[in-house]
Design a protein around this motif. Structure first.
Motif, PDB file in Angstrom:
ATOM      1  N   ARG A  25      -4.636   9.150   7.959  1.00 34.72           N
ATOM      2  CA  ARG A  25      -5.398   8.493   6.900  1.00 34.72           C
ATOM      3  C   ARG A  25      -6.865   8.886   6.993  1.00 34.72           C
ATOM      4  O   ARG A  25      -7.484   8.760   8.054  1.00 34.72           O
ATOM      5  CB  ARG A  25      -5.298   6.979   7.003  1.00 34.72           C
ATOM      6  CG  ARG A  25      -3.927   6.448   6.660  1.00 34.72           C
ATOM      7  CD  ARG A  25      -3.891   4.952   6.816  1.00 34.72           C
ATOM      8  NE  ARG A  25      -2.603   4.410   6.391  1.00 34.72           N
ATOM      9  CZ  ARG A  25      -2.278   3.140   6.468  1.00 34.72           C
ATOM     10  NH1 ARG A  25      -3.140   2.261   6.953  1.00 34.72           N
ATOM     11  NH2 ARG A  25      -1.093   2.734   6.057  1.00 34.72           N
ATOM     12  N   ILE A  26      -7.416   9.344   5.864  1.00 36.22           N
ATOM     13  CA  ILE A  26      -8.817   9.755   5.854  1.00 36.22           C
ATOM     14  C   ILE A  26      -9.654   8.984   4.833  1.00 36.22           C
ATOM     15  O   ILE A  26     -10.878   9.008   4.900  1.00 36.22           O
ATOM     16  CB  ILE A  26      -8.961  11.274   5.606  1.00 36.22           C
ATOM     17  CG1 ILE A  26      -8.367  11.657   4.250  1.00 36.22           C
ATOM     18  CG2 ILE A  26      -8.341  12.070   6.753  1.00 36.22           C
ATOM     19  CD1 ILE A  26      -8.717  13.072   3.800  1.00 36.22           C
ATOM     20  N   ALA A  27      -9.016   8.323   3.894  1.00 40.61           N
ATOM     21  CA  ALA A  27      -9.729   7.574   2.858  1.00 40.61           C
ATOM     22  C   ALA A  27      -8.756   6.616   2.201  1.00 40.61           C
ATOM     23  O   ALA A  27      -7.551   6.674   2.438  1.00 40.61           O
ATOM     24  CB  ALA A  27     -10.314   8.532   1.823  1.00 40.61           C
ATOM     25  N   ALA A  28      -9.315   5.761   1.340  1.00 40.16           N
ATOM     26  CA  ALA A  28      -8.468   4.829   0.595  1.00 40.16           C
ATOM     27  C   ALA A  28      -9.043   4.633  -0.800  1.00 40.16           C
ATOM     28  O   ALA A  28     -10.258   4.624  -0.980  1.00 40.16           O
ATOM     29  CB  ALA A  28      -8.380   3.494   1.309  1.00 40.16           C
TER      30      ALA A  28
ATOM     31  N   TYR B  44      -3.718   4.931   0.430  1.00 41.82           N
ATOM     32  CA  TYR B  44      -4.360   5.652   1.519  1.00 41.82           C
ATOM     33  C   TYR B  44      -4.150   7.137   1.301  1.00 41.82           C
ATOM     34  O   TYR B  44      -3.028   7.586   1.047  1.00 41.82           O
ATOM     35  CB  TYR B  44      -3.766   5.249   2.873  1.00 41.82           C
ATOM     36  CG  TYR B  44      -4.093   3.827   3.242  1.00 41.82           C
ATOM     37  CD1 TYR B  44      -5.348   3.500   3.736  1.00 41.82           C
ATOM     38  CD2 TYR B  44      -3.158   2.816   3.084  1.00 41.82           C
ATOM     39  CE1 TYR B  44      -5.665   2.191   4.061  1.00 41.82           C
ATOM     40  CE2 TYR B  44      -3.462   1.509   3.408  1.00 41.82           C
ATOM     41  CZ  TYR B  44      -4.716   1.203   3.899  1.00 41.82           C
ATOM     42  OH  TYR B  44      -5.011  -0.093   4.207  1.00 41.82           O
ATOM     43  N   ILE B  45      -5.223   7.893   1.395  1.00 44.41           N
ATOM     44  CA  ILE B  45      -5.171   9.341   1.241  1.00 44.41           C
ATOM     45  C   ILE B  45      -5.075   9.941   2.643  1.00 44.41           C
ATOM     46  O   ILE B  45      -5.865   9.599   3.533  1.00 44.41           O
ATOM     47  CB  ILE B  45      -6.425   9.873   0.510  1.00 44.41           C
ATOM     48  CG1 ILE B  45      -6.666   9.096  -0.795  1.00 44.41           C
ATOM     49  CG2 ILE B  45      -6.307  11.367   0.269  1.00 44.41           C
ATOM     50  CD1 ILE B  45      -5.522   9.112  -1.779  1.00 44.41           C
TER      51      ILE B  45
ATOM     52  N   PRO C 124       0.837  -1.206   0.000  1.00 42.02           N
ATOM     53  CA  PRO C 124       0.000   0.000   0.000  1.00 42.02           C
ATOM     54  C   PRO C 124       0.870   1.253   0.000  1.00 42.02           C
ATOM     55  O   PRO C 124       2.031   1.215   0.414  1.00 42.02           O
ATOM     56  CB  PRO C 124      -0.783  -0.090   1.305  1.00 42.02           C
ATOM     57  CG  PRO C 124      -0.725  -1.530   1.693  1.00 42.02           C
ATOM     58  CD  PRO C 124       0.578  -2.041   1.165  1.00 42.02           C
ATOM     59  N   GLU C 125       0.293   2.327  -0.458  1.00 46.28           N
ATOM     60  CA  GLU C 125       0.995   3.607  -0.528  1.00 46.28           C
ATOM     61  C   GLU C 125       0.189   4.635   0.249  1.00 46.28           C
ATOM     62  O   GLU C 125      -1.030   4.522   0.355  1.00 46.28           O
ATOM     63  CB  GLU C 125       1.109   4.030  -1.998  1.00 46.28           C
ATOM     64  CG  GLU C 125       1.855   5.312  -2.220  1.00 46.28           C
ATOM     65  CD  GLU C 125       1.975   5.655  -3.701  1.00 46.28           C
ATOM     66  OE1 GLU C 125       2.538   6.710  -3.991  1.00 46.28           O
ATOM     67  OE2 GLU C 125       1.500   4.884  -4.542  1.00 46.28           O
TER      68      GLU C 125
END
Length: 60
Positions: free
Chosen positions: A37-40, A30-31, A3-4
Motif C-alpha cells: 500500500r502506497i496511498a489511499a 488503497y493503491i 475497503p478495496e
C-alpha cells in the motif's frame, strides 16, 4: 462498504470510477505498488476528520 486494494496501473485505468465510488458510496481504495500500500483514495469526510485529528495532535 469494505475497503478495496488496487494496483497503480488499475487505478490509473479506472480513476474516474474510483473517485466516484469514494464520493458516492464512501469506499476507501488503497493503491498498491508491487503489493504494498502506497496511498489511499478516501471520501472527503474521512480525509477532513483525519486532517483535523492530525492538526489537534500537532497542536499539543
Amino acid at each position: 462498504m469494505e475497503p478495496e486494494e488496487m494496483s497503480v496501473a488499475d487505478a490509473r485505468r479506472q480513476f474516474a470510477d474510483v473517485l466516484n465510488t469514494a464520493a458516492v458510496r464512501g469506499r476507501i481504495t488503497y493503491i498498491t505498488n508491487r503489493g504494498r500500500r502506497i496511498a489511499a483514495i478516501v471520501p472527503v469526510p474521512i480525509a477532513e476528520t483525519a486532517e483535523t485529528a492530525g492538526q489537534d495532535h500537532h497542536a499539543r
